[in-house]
Write a protein that holds these residues in place. Structure first.
Motif, PDB file in Angstrom:
ATOM      1  N   ILE A 349       1.785   7.360  18.517  1.00 42.64           N
ATOM      2  CA  ILE A 349       1.206   7.436  17.173  1.00 42.64           C
ATOM      3  C   ILE A 349       1.279   8.873  16.685  1.00 42.64           C
ATOM      4  CG2 ILE A 349      -0.839   7.016  15.756  1.00 42.64           C
ATOM      5  CD1 ILE A 349       0.267   4.497  17.058  1.00 42.64           C
ATOM      6  N   LYS A 350       1.756   9.043  15.452  1.00 46.05           N
ATOM      7  CA  LYS A 350       1.810  10.377  14.850  1.00 46.05           C
ATOM      8  C   LYS A 350       1.358  10.310  13.391  1.00 46.05           C
ATOM      9  CE  LYS A 350       5.238  12.622  17.771  1.00 46.05           C
ATOM     10  NZ  LYS A 350       6.297  13.654  17.780  1.00 46.05           N
ATOM     11  N   THR A 351       0.939  11.440  12.867  1.00 45.42           N
ATOM     12  CA  THR A 351       0.596  11.503  11.444  1.00 45.42           C
ATOM     13  C   THR A 351       1.863  11.751  10.637  1.00 45.42           C
ATOM     14  OG1 THR A 351       0.217  13.890  11.479  1.00 45.42           O
ATOM     15  CG2 THR A 351      -1.674  12.467  11.999  1.00 45.42           C
ATOM     16  N   ILE A 352       1.764  11.519   9.336  1.00 43.01           N
ATOM     17  CA  ILE A 352       2.892  11.804   8.434  1.00 43.01           C
ATOM     18  C   ILE A 352       3.287  13.278   8.552  1.00 43.01           C
ATOM     19  CG2 ILE A 352       3.505  12.036   5.985  1.00 43.01           C
ATOM     20  CD1 ILE A 352       3.604   9.184   6.695  1.00 43.01           C
ATOM     21  N   GLU A 353       2.287  14.143   8.675  1.00 42.85           N
ATOM     22  CA  GLU A 353       2.537  15.585   8.745  1.00 42.85           C
ATOM     23  C   GLU A 353       3.283  15.968  10.020  1.00 42.85           C
ATOM     24  OE1 GLU A 353      -0.499  14.677   5.896  1.00 42.85           O
ATOM     25  OE2 GLU A 353      -0.404  14.179   8.037  1.00 42.85           O
ATOM     26  N   GLU A 354       3.040  15.226  11.092  1.00 41.65           N
ATOM     27  CA  GLU A 354       3.727  15.531  12.353  1.00 41.65           C
ATOM     28  C   GLU A 354       5.182  15.069  12.330  1.00 41.65           C
ATOM     29  OE1 GLU A 354       0.223  15.350  15.738  1.00 41.65           O
ATOM     30  OE2 GLU A 354       0.877  13.479  14.816  1.00 41.65           O
ATOM     31  N   GLU A 360       7.192  18.724   0.890  1.00 42.72           N
ATOM     32  CA  GLU A 360       7.696  17.828  -0.160  1.00 42.72           C
ATOM     33  C   GLU A 360       8.065  16.456   0.411  1.00 42.72           C
ATOM     34  OE1 GLU A 360      10.814  19.485  -2.506  1.00 42.72           O
ATOM     35  OE2 GLU A 360       9.578  21.136  -3.267  1.00 42.72           O
ATOM     36  N   GLU A 361       8.639  16.447   1.612  1.00 45.94           N
ATOM     37  CA  GLU A 361       8.970  15.172   2.253  1.00 45.94           C
ATOM     38  C   GLU A 361       7.705  14.386   2.589  1.00 45.94           C
ATOM     39  OE1 GLU A 361      11.530  15.726   5.667  1.00 45.94           O
ATOM     40  OE2 GLU A 361      13.239  15.052   4.453  1.00 45.94           O
ATOM     41  N   GLN A 362       6.682  15.076   3.054  1.00 46.35           N
ATOM     42  CA  GLN A 362       5.400  14.420   3.353  1.00 46.35           C
ATOM     43  C   GLN A 362       4.882  13.684   2.119  1.00 46.35           C
ATOM     44  OE1 GLN A 362       2.658  17.426   4.742  1.00 46.35           O
ATOM     45  NE2 GLN A 362       4.062  18.124   6.333  1.00 46.35           N
ATOM     46  N   ILE A 363       4.861  14.386   0.995  1.00 43.19           N
ATOM     47  CA  ILE A 363       4.343  13.814  -0.257  1.00 43.19           C
ATOM     48  C   ILE A 363       5.224  12.657  -0.718  1.00 43.19           C
ATOM     49  CG2 ILE A 363       3.900  14.287  -2.707  1.00 43.19           C
ATOM     50  CD1 ILE A 363       3.215  17.200  -1.821  1.00 43.19           C
ATOM     51  N   LYS A 364       6.556  12.867  -0.661  1.00 42.74           N
ATOM     52  CA  LYS A 364       7.507  11.847  -1.136  1.00 42.74           C
ATOM     53  C   LYS A 364       7.365  10.544  -0.360  1.00 42.74           C
ATOM     54  CE  LYS A 364      11.904  11.976   0.062  1.00 42.74           C
ATOM     55  NZ  LYS A 364      13.341  12.368   0.155  1.00 42.74           N
TER      56      LYS A 364
END
Length: 453
Positions: A349-354, A360-364
């Protein structure tokens, strides 16, 4: 709009309720209700300007109102004072052990029930064996500061379905309870049933918004069907129509250069088998499996991390206003050699940020997943039967950035919340699971009011 208030109890032999100063201006109520229980009482505004509900001990006893609660919701109603909501969580698999009344799932339910004061609801868990149909009472399990305790309460305002599996759902006893409480006692019943993968796909196929996210999916028919899809997509998945936790998922790959077929799957360990023909693959791998209960799904070239495919779990919950809200997003990275991303099979399990280091990719990608989940949640609600209050989605994102729906779960697992940075979202999903009952209770009261006029 219903509002949460603090509640206190005082000793008195008469049935008396003092309601908050800010609630109403006219002392016209002569009845008070909790769940299905209605009692004639002296209902007056607080004489000292306090914005709190005060209930006499005699009235609490008559209403079967648990006195350990510290907050409760008060509903606007011309007919009577309505407090609650009383939420019955229906399940099975109860034990005779007071510390673990519902076995290993007791810990999960204790977390859910312990949210009661922050939401202003009164939740309990029960099974068919705890119902007294003649008296319209249930001896349910509550979770308090002292731990689990069993108390008798009226029939609830709403019922949240938490049967553990399809087998328990199909038992005649379970179906009888649902039928009697929902149809004969008019109690809203939310999140009934487990989704069938093929049924979800077929119902959403004609929905313009949902169709954008659907990979080609069909029941298993023949070798020719698999050959056609392999030729088109390079790899496919064969999975059970009613599977869960990634069990029974097989990835089939056709290597044009080697003119060979590969099958990747997991039972007690990961397997990667090579075959010269599709027929030999099917006959060997699926010899003891019922292919009539399988679906064939288009393979997607997923985003990867260190050559391990990634998919995404997105939780959507209805809130106290009856609106869908995205409550959690997590990435699941497959274990080495595994066709699926489940933690039990070596997934991580990982976060979007990881997963996405670039801001910008995180937000997109977060926005893409949120839009997809909201579109499909609304489509499922429109096209599937029953009251749906939560859905767990498994999405894939391909190498071109397109989002694909792999699965929708009506009773989503909670493994993603083991990640330390996702625990606040665990709290939010549990809170909204209970908050939605406030909306359903108000909706039913308004409907009942219209019928009474």
């Amino acid at each position: 709009m219903p509002k949460r208030y603090k509640i206190e109890f005082f000793e008195q032999k008469d049935f008396v309720c003092y309601y908050p100063t800010g609630f109403t201006t006219i002392d016209t109520h002569h009845e008070i209700s909790f769940g299905s229980k209605v009692v004639k009482a002296i209902c007056k505004k607080q004489p000292n300007g306090r914005n709190i509900i005060s209930i006499s001990s005699a009235l609490a006893k008559q209403l079967y109102l648990p006195t350990f609660i510290s907050t409760i919701t008060l509903f606007e109603n011309d007919i009577r004072l309505v407090i609650g909501p009383l939420i019955g969580i229906f399940s099975s698999g109860f034990t005779n052990f007071p510390v673990k009344p519902i076995g290993e799932r007791s810990a999960v339910f204790s977390k859910l029930l312990s949210m009661h004061s922050s939401v202003g609801v009164v939740p309990f868990i029960f099974g068919q064996e705890h119902i007294d149909w003649n008296q319209k009472l249930i001896k349910g399990f509550f979770f308090t500061k002292e731990g689990w305790t069993q108390m008798t309460v009226p029939f609830p305002n709403v019922i949240y379905d938490r049967l553990p599996n399809r087998r328990s759902e199909k038992l005649k006893t379970s179906m009888k309870v649902k039928d009697k409480l929902e149809k004969e006692n008019f109690i809203p019943w939310y999140n009934p049933g487990f989704f069938n993968k093929l049924d979800v796909y077929e119902r959403l196929f004609n929905d313009r918004k949902a169709l954008l996210y659907l990979p080609e999916t069909a029941p298993f028919i023949s070798f020719d069907q698999i050959e056609r899809m392999l030729s088109k997509y390079g790899h496919i998945y064969i999975k059970p129509m009613n599977g869960s936790l990634g069990l029974g998922v097989h990835q089939i790959i056709f290597d044009k250069m080697k003119n060979a077929y590969y099958c990747r799957y997991h039972d007690s360990k990961n397997h990667l088998l090579k075959f010269q023909t599709l027929e030999s693959l099917i006959n060997h791998v699926f010899a003891n499996k019922n292919l009539d209960r399988m679906i064939v799904q288009q393979g997607i070239s997923l985003l990867r991390e260190n050559n391990r495919p990634i998919d995404f779990r997105v939780h959507a919950n209805k809130n106290e206003h009856g609106n869908w809200k995205i409550t959690a997003i997590a990435a699941k990275v497959a274990g080495l050699g595994s066709p699926i991303t489940h933690v039990k099979n070596g997934g991580e399990i990982k976060t979007i940020e990881e997963v996405f280091k670039d801001k910008e990719e995180q937000i997109k990608y977060k926005k893409k997943l949120e839009y997809a989940a909201l579109d499909i949640a609304n489509s499922i609600e429109k096209h599937l039967d029953g009251i749906i209050g939560e859905i767990g989605f498994d999405f894939g994102i391909d190498t071109k950035g397109n989002v694909w729906l792999f699965e929708a779960n009506s009773k989503p697992g909670r493994s993603i919340f083991s990640h330390p940075n996702l625990r606040e979202f665990d709290f939010l999903t549990r809170k909204l699971t209970l908050s939605y009952s406030i909306f359903l209770t108000e909706k039913f009261l308004n409907k009942y009011k219209e019928l009474s006029v």
